[in-house]
Design a protein around this motif. Structure first.
Motif, mmCIF file in Angstrom:
data_model
loop_
_atom_site.group_PDB
_atom_site.id
_atom_site.type_symbol
_atom_site.label_atom_id
_atom_site.label_comp_id
_atom_site.label_asym_id
_atom_site.label_seq_id
_atom_site.Cartn_x
_atom_site.Cartn_y
_atom_site.Cartn_z
ATOM 1 N N ASP A 202 0.850 -1.184 0.000
ATOM 2 C CA ASP A 202 0.000 0.000 0.000
ATOM 3 C C ASP A 202 0.889 1.239 0.000
ATOM 4 N N ALA A 203 0.258 2.404 0.016
ATOM 5 C CA ALA A 203 0.980 3.662 -0.163
ATOM 6 C C ALA A 203 1.947 3.927 0.983
ATOM 7 N N THR A 204 3.068 4.541 0.643
ATOM 8 C CA THR A 204 4.036 5.021 1.624
ATOM 9 C C THR A 204 4.251 6.513 1.412
ATOM 10 N N VAL A 205 4.816 7.151 2.425
ATOM 11 C CA VAL A 205 5.188 8.565 2.319
ATOM 12 C C VAL A 205 6.547 8.740 2.992
ATOM 13 N N PRO A 206 7.311 9.774 2.625
ATOM 14 C CA PRO A 206 8.533 10.063 3.370
ATOM 15 C C PRO A 206 8.225 10.237 4.855
ATOM 16 N N GLY A 207 9.023 9.605 5.670
ATOM 17 C CA GLY A 207 8.794 9.623 7.112
ATOM 18 C C GLY A 207 8.227 8.323 7.631
ATOM 19 N N ALA A 208 7.625 7.497 6.756
ATOM 20 C CA ALA A 208 7.077 6.219 7.192
ATOM 21 C C ALA A 208 8.194 5.315 7.708
ATOM 22 N N ILE A 209 7.923 4.616 8.797
ATOM 23 C CA ILE A 209 8.901 3.696 9.385
ATOM 24 C C ILE A 209 8.452 2.276 9.078
ATOM 25 N N GLN A 210 9.058 1.681 8.074
ATOM 26 C CA GLN A 210 8.761 0.303 7.716
ATOM 27 C C GLN A 210 9.590 -0.649 8.587
ATOM 28 N N VAL A 211 9.022 -1.809 8.859
ATOM 29 C CA VAL A 211 9.753 -2.820 9.625
ATOM 30 C C VAL A 211 9.698 -4.137 8.858
ATOM 31 N N PRO A 212 10.792 -4.519 8.193
ATOM 32 C CA PRO A 212 10.822 -5.796 7.474
ATOM 33 C C PRO A 212 10.916 -6.973 8.443
ATOM 34 N N GLY A 213 11.089 -8.168 7.900
ATOM 35 C CA GLY A 213 11.062 -9.371 8.709
ATOM 36 C C GLY A 213 12.135 -9.445 9.773
ATOM 37 N N ASN A 214 13.267 -8.757 9.609
ATOM 38 C CA ASN A 214 14.332 -8.824 10.612
ATOM 39 C C ASN A 214 14.063 -7.951 11.831
ATOM 40 N N GLY A 215 12.955 -7.182 11.798
ATOM 41 C CA GLY A 215 12.585 -6.374 12.949
ATOM 42 C C GLY A 215 13.365 -5.093 13.129
ATOM 43 N N GLN A 216 14.197 -4.720 12.148
ATOM 44 C CA GLN A 216 14.991 -3.493 12.222
ATOM 45 C C GLN A 216 14.325 -2.404 11.377
ATOM 46 N N PRO A 217 13.994 -1.246 11.966
ATOM 47 C CA PRO A 217 13.215 -0.230 11.259
ATOM 48 C C PRO A 217 13.976 0.468 10.135
ATOM 49 N N ILE A 218 13.218 0.879 9.116
ATOM 50 C CA ILE A 218 13.731 1.667 7.993
ATOM 51 C C ILE A 218 12.861 2.914 7.884
ATOM 52 N N VAL A 219 13.478 4.104 7.963
ATOM 53 C CA VAL A 219 12.737 5.354 7.814
ATOM 54 C C VAL A 219 12.867 5.825 6.369
ATOM 55 N N LEU A 220 11.739 5.972 5.686
ATOM 56 C CA LEU A 220 11.749 6.378 4.287
ATOM 57 C C LEU A 220 11.995 7.880 4.159
ATOM 58 N N LEU A 221 12.755 8.253 3.118
ATOM 59 C CA LEU A 221 13.064 9.655 2.854
ATOM 60 C C LEU A 221 12.558 10.055 1.468
ATOM 61 N N ALA A 222 13.041 11.170 0.940
ATOM 62 C CA ALA A 222 12.442 11.806 -0.235
ATOM 63 C C ALA A 222 12.408 10.927 -1.479
ATOM 64 N N ASP A 223 13.436 10.116 -1.699
ATOM 65 C CA ASP A 223 13.507 9.300 -2.913
ATOM 66 C C ASP A 223 12.869 7.922 -2.751
ATOM 67 N N ALA A 224 12.176 7.690 -1.649
ATOM 68 C CA ALA A 224 11.634 6.359 -1.384
ATOM 69 C C ALA A 224 10.521 5.992 -2.351
ATOM 70 N N GLN A 225 10.317 4.685 -2.509
ATOM 71 C CA GLN A 225 9.243 4.159 -3.349
ATOM 72 C C GLN A 225 7.888 4.674 -2.866
ATOM 73 N N THR A 226 6.908 4.639 -3.726
ATOM 74 C CA THR A 226 5.584 5.165 -3.381
ATOM 75 C C THR A 226 4.670 4.120 -2.765
ATOM 76 N N ALA A 227 5.042 2.845 -2.796
ATOM 77 C CA ALA A 227 4.242 1.780 -2.191
ATOM 78 C C ALA A 227 5.179 0.688 -1.715
ATOM 79 N N GLY A 228 4.738 -0.071 -0.711
ATOM 80 C CA GLY A 228 5.578 -1.140 -0.206
ATOM 81 C C GLY A 228 4.792 -2.141 0.605
ATOM 82 N N GLY A 229 5.384 -3.315 0.820
ATOM 83 C CA GLY A 229 4.695 -4.400 1.482
ATOM 84 C C GLY A 229 5.143 -4.686 2.889
#
Length: 363
Positions: A239-266
């Motif tokens: 679904d949609a993402t925005v800069p600033g979103a904190i994604q957490v993949p399977g390893n449990g380590q957070p990723i903070v999205l910035l300006a060039d980040a993809q527009t959607a993610g799982g």
């Protein structure tokens, strides 16, 4: 624009690109915003040099950027905690940041290193760039923006030249009091998928410390710290993402999205960094430790308005460079008056005795 006036990139440093306020309104078809990582730096820098607040700028990381005027004088500025020098007539002169300066033909500006953050912004007076989807911002992954033509979407590289207006001759400008460093927690709004994490994980996010890893670029910042445990599936329907979103993949380590980040993610998003703090987070260096603090959406909006008011106050404080913002390091390093020696140096010799008349005149 004066024909032939250019600003040449002698060295791009760690990474330098042309950015502006971003490519807004196209995320619905998969086009990221791009644009500067810290809009406050862009706005201050452009006001210093006399451009519109959202005009294109050079954004650089970690020092090393070198720029030279070619074919005439070029006016630039630097915003950010940067150590600078200008090469004039074979001599390197230290220079303060948070000001504009005019480079005469052949003079070189060097951003030697950055201090508290990893981002500096350099605007160029009268810089003209082609606009793609409403913005000149460089988005390298899709080849959009930047210099245009065969160089579209490319980061700056040695030998590239930016067309510029000839320096206007307006008084140089300075920001007398740069924005203070803020070492407080990065504020976040929980969600939109906070319910995909355990209660312990949600509590841990605001209680623990996280470290910025070396995997930090314009797309996002990977953090390392205590594992954030998912409550169920580790992925969601994209679904949609925005800069600033904190994604957490399977390893449990957070990723903070910035300006060039993809527009959607799982990956589920446990929280979103508020706009008032996103530029500060983007400027964090690898190895830097940070903490998060949760606020609700209403408080996030209030903080955004307060941040805008602070920025407007900073812009209003920019003034002509006269007695303020003097480069003391350059003054102290230079021999301002020839023939002057220190009283305790070997060159010092006491004056011969003289006789004085009744009126104090020497005889």
């Amino acid at each position: 624009m004066s024909a032939g006036v250019r600003l040449e990139v002698l060295a791009p440093g760690a990474y330098a690109s042309l950015q502006d306020g971003g490519r807004r309104g196209w995320r619905r078809i998969g086009v990221p915003w791009a644009g500067v990582l810290d809009s406050r730096l862009m706005r201050i820098a452009n006001v210093l040099v006399g451009n519109a607040e959202a005009a294109p700028v050079i954004e650089c990381f970690d020092g090393g950027l070198q720029l030279a005027a070619r074919g005439g004088a070029v006016r630039v500025a630097v915003a950010g905690d940067a150590t600078l020098e200008v090469e004039r007539g074979g001599e390197r002169v230290p220079l303060a940041a948070w000001r504009s300066l005019t480079l005469a033909d052949g003079e070189v500006l060097r951003v030697r290193r950055l201090g508290a953050g990893r981002i500096a912004v350099v605007p160029v007076e009268g810089l003209a760039l082609p606009v793609v989807l409403g913005s000149a911002a460089t988005y390298a992954r899709a080849g959009l923006g930047g210099l245009g033509g065969a160089l579209s979407g490319r980061a700056l590289a040695a030998g590239m030249r930016l067309a510029s207006a000839a320096a206007s001759g307006a008084p140089e400008r300075v920001l007398p009091l740069p924005p203070p460093l803020d070492g407080g927690p990065i504020r976040i709004v929980p969600g939109p998928q906070a319910d995909h994490f355990t209660d312990a994980a949600r509590a841990l996010l605001v209680e623990a410390e996280y470290r910025v890893t070396a995997e930090a670029d314009r797309m996002g910042v990977r953090l390392e710290g205590p594992v954030l445990e998912h409550a169920g599936a580790r992925e969601i329907v994209s679904d949609a993402t925005v800069p600033g979103a904190i994604q957490v993949p399977g390893n449990g380590q957070p990723i903070v999205l910035l300006a060039d980040a993809q527009t959607a993610g799982g990956y589920p998003k446990i929280a979103t960094v508020i706009s008032a703090d996103l530029g500060r987070l983007a400027g964090c260096r690898p190895g830097q430790v940070l903490r998060f603090a949760a606020v609700d959406a209403v408080e996030g909006e209030r903080l955004a308005r307060a941040a805008e008011a602070e920025t407007r106050a900073l812009l209003a404080s920019v003034r002509p460079l006269r007695g303020e913002g003097v480069d003391l390091a350059a003054l102290y390093a230079g021999n301002l008056v020839s023939g002057v020696v220190h009283a305790l140096s070997d060159e010092y010799r006491p004056l011969p005795d003289v006789e004085h008349g009744p009126d104090g005149a020497s005889s």
